[in-house]
Design an enzyme around this catalytic site. Structure first.
Site, short mmCIF file in Angstrom:
data_model
loop_
_atom_site.label_atom_id
_atom_site.label_comp_id
_atom_site.label_asym_id
_atom_site.label_seq_id
_atom_site.Cartn_x
_atom_site.Cartn_y
_atom_site.Cartn_z
N HIS A 237 0.83 -1.21 0.00
CA HIS A 237 0.00 0.00 0.00
C HIS A 237 0.87 1.27 0.00
CE1 HIS A 237 -3.71 2.28 1.10
NE2 HIS A 237 -2.82 3.10 1.62
N GLU A 238 1.77 1.35 0.98
CA GLU A 238 2.58 2.57 1.09
C GLU A 238 3.54 2.71 -0.08
OE1 GLU A 238 1.46 4.62 3.10
OE2 GLU A 238 0.33 3.29 4.43
N HIS A 241 1.69 4.37 -2.86
CA HIS A 241 1.68 5.83 -2.68
C HIS A 241 3.04 6.41 -3.09
CE1 HIS A 241 -2.13 6.62 -0.72
NE2 HIS A 241 -1.91 5.79 0.28
N GLU A 267 -4.86 7.36 -3.26
CA GLU A 267 -5.26 6.09 -2.65
C GLU A 267 -5.48 5.01 -3.72
OE1 GLU A 267 -4.97 5.71 0.44
OE2 GLU A 267 -6.19 4.00 1.05
CO CO Z 1 -3.31 5.18 1.79
#
Ligand code: CO
Length: 474
Positions: A237-238, A241, A267
Site C-alpha cells: 500500500h505505502e 503511494h 489512494e
Molecule cells: Co493510503
C-alpha cells in the site's frame, strides 16, 4: 513530544498557520493571477501545463482569501488541543472528555464552510470535502455509495459462507521476526517498482508514506503480533503511494502540474498494489517462495491456498485499519453518513457514540463493545478533517476501474505478476496517471484513462471474482 509541550505546540501551529495564510492571500498573488488570465496564450489550451497551473493556483487562492486569518489560526490552535484530548480519550475509553473539543471542531468546520460556500443543491459538507477531493460533493458520493452498500453487505454474507472457508486466518498467530521482515519487504517493494535511490523503507509506530519530493519518499511499516502477512500488505500500500510520488513529472516540479491529483487518486495507486496485485493468486505464485526464503521455518507450512485465504479472509471487525478488502468500505460509509449528519446539524456530538454503534449493528452486524473500538478509533475528526474518509473508498473504486483498463491494455498482466514482472503495470500507471500531474481533476482523469465516469461496477466485479477464486480453492 512530552504531554507538557502540547499547549506550546498548539501556539506554534497557530502562528505558522497564520503566517502561511497571510502569504497565500497576499493581494499581489491576485494581481499576478489576473495578469496571467489576460494572456490568451496561457489559457488557449485548458490541458496545457500553464493553463492547468493557472487553474489550480487560482482555485487555491480563491479558497484561501475567503478565510479570515483568525479562523485559520483558531482551527490550527484547536487541532493541537483536540488531537491530544482524542489520544487520551481513546486510551481511557472516555468519549465524554473529548466531546466538547469535537463539538468545537464541528463549529469551526461549519464556519469555514460558510466562508467558502457551496453550489446550489449542495450542503456545507461539500465545501469541507473540497480540501481532500475537489469536485466530489456529498450527493455524488451518496449516489455511488448507496447502491454499493447493499451489494457489499450481500457480498460479505457470501464470503462468510464459501465452502471450505477456514474459521481462522491461516496466517494468524505466526511469530514475527522484524529483521527478516524488513529485508523481505525491501526486496518486494523494489521488485514492484519502488525506487530505493529516491526512497526509504523503515519501521515506525504507524504505517505511512511521507512524500517530501519525487526524489525523497519515505515509507514506513509496522509489525503487529498476530498476522505475519499484514506488514507486506501495508508495505504494498505505502509503496504504491510512494511510486506515485516518484513518478510525478520533475519538469513541473513545485507547481500543480508536478503534483498528485487528489487524495482519492493517491489512494487508488496504493490500493492497486495492496488489493489488486497483492491479494491475487498470480502474485502469490511468485511471492510465496520469497516469503519462505526470508521468514524460514515460521512460514514453511503455509501453502498457496493458505496465503490466499489469509490475504482474502473476510470477517466483520470493529477496527477500520485492520479491515479486509470487502468490509473496509462499509467502515467508510458509516463515517461518511455520520460526519455528513454532524456538519449538517442532524446529529449532535453527544449522540455520536449511539449513532455509530447503531450503524455498526446495521451494516456489519457487530455490537461495538466500547468507544475505543468505536467512534474514538480514528484520528481524522480530532484534526477537524471532515470530508476525508470517503477518499479511501473513492480511491478503491478508482483503483478497480483503472485496473480493468490496465488489464484491457495488457491482457497478460497476471502472467507477468506470476513471473515477478511488475514493470508492465508500473509503466502503465506512470504513463496514464503519475506523469499527468494535476492535468485533470479526478472525475476527468477517470474518463480520460478508462473512457467512463466513476462507477462501483468494476469493484463489485473484482470482489465477485475473488469470491469465485476462493470457492475454487475448496
Ligand atoms: Co493510503
Amino acid at each position: 513530544m512530552p504531554a507538557g509541550g502540547v499547549g506550546e505546540r498548539a501556539e506554534q501551529r497557530a502562528a505558522l498557520a497564520r503566517l502561511a495564510h497571510e502569504r497565500a492571500i497576499d493581494s499581489r498573488v491576485g494581481d499576478w493571477l489576473a495578469a496571467c488570465e489576460q494572456d490568451a496564450t496561457l489559457t488557449a489550451d485548458p490541458l496545457a501545463p500553464q493553463a492547468v497551473n493557472l487553474r489550480e493556483i487560482r482555485w487555491t487562492y480563491d479558497r484561501a482569501v475567503k478565510l479570515p486569518a483568525s479562523l485559520v489560526e483558531e482551527t490550527a490552535r484547536h487541532t493541537g488541543a483536540a488531537r491530544h484530548a482524542w489520544a487520551a480519550a481513546r486510551k481511557h475509553d472516555d468519549f465524554a472528555s473529548f466531546a466538547p473539543l469535537l463539538a468545537r471542531h464541528v463549529e469551526l468546520a461549519r464556519q469555514r464552510a460558510d466562508c467558502w460556500g457551496w453550489a446550489s443543491g449542495g450542503e456545507a459538507w461539500d465545501a469541507l470535502a473540497e480540501d481532500y477531493e475537489p469536485d466530489c460533493p456529498a450527493r455524488v458520493i451518496e449516489a455511488v455509495f448507496t447502491p454499493l452498500r447493499q451489494r457489499l453487505v450481500e457480498l460479505v454474507g457470501r464470503f462468510l459462507e464459501i465452502p471450505g472457508r477456514p474459521a481462522a486466518n491461516p496466517a494468524a498467530g505466526i511469530p514475527i521476526d522484524p529483521t527478516a521482515q524488513v529485508g523481505m519487504l525491501r526486496e518486494i517493494a523494489a521488485a514492484i517498482g519502488f525506487d530505493f535511490s529516491k526512497g526509504r523503507l523503515d519501521t515506525a509506530a504507524h504505517p505511512f508514506s511521507g512524500s517530501i519530493h519525487p526524489t525523497d519518499v519515505r515509507i514506513t511499516t509496522r509489525f503487529d503480533e498476530g498476522n505475519v502477512l499484514e506488514p507486506l500488505s501495508g508495505t504494498l500500500h505505502e509503496a504504491g503511494h510512494g511510486m506515485y510520488t516518484q513518478g510525478q513529472p520533475l519538469e513541473h516540479d513545485h507547481t500543480p502540474m508536478g503534483d498528485a491529483v487528489s487524495l482519492a487518486i493517491h489512494e487508488s495507486q496504493s490500493r492497486t498494489w495492496e488489493n489488486f496485485v497483492g491479494r491475487s493468486p498470480a502474485f502469490w505464485r511468485w511471492c510465496l517462495p520469497i516469503l519462505k526464503g526470508h521468514l524460514g521455518a515460521s512460514v514453511a507450512h503455509l501453502s498457496e491456498r493458505d496465503v490466499l485465504w489469509a490475504t482474502n479472509h473476510v470477517q466483520p471487525t470493529f477496527i477500520r485499519v485492520e479491515a479486509d478488502e470487502v468490509t473496509y468500505n462499509l467502515h467508510i460509509m458509516v463515517r461518511f453518513e455520520i460526519e455528513r449528519a454532524l456538519i449538517g446539524g442532524d446529529l449532535s456530538v453527544d449522540d455520536l457514540p449511539g449513532a455509530w454503534n447503531e450503524k455498526y449493528r446495521d451494516v456489519l452486524g457487530l455490537d461495538v463493545p466500547d468507544d475505543r473500538r468505536g467512534c474514538l478509533q480514528d484520528v481524522h475528526w480530532s484534526s477537524g478533517a471532515f470530508g476525508y474518509f470517503p477518499t479511501y473508498t473513492l480511491g478503491t473504486l478508482y483503483a478497480a476501474q483503472f485496473f480493468e483498463a490496465a488489464l484491457h491494455a495488457i491482457p497478460d498482466l497476471h502472467d507477468q505478476f506470476a513471473a515477478g514482472q511488475f514493470t508492465g503495470l508500473c509503466e502503465w500507471q506512470r504513463q496514464h496517471i503519475h506523469s499527468q500531474g494535476k492535468r485533470y481533476r479526478s472525475p476527468q482523469l477517470c474518463e480520460a484513462v478508462t473512457g467512463h465516469a466513476l462507477s462501483s461496477e468494476p469493484l463489485v466485479r473484482h470482489l465477485e471474482s475473488r469470491l469465485d477464486m476462493l470457492a475454487s480453492l475448496g
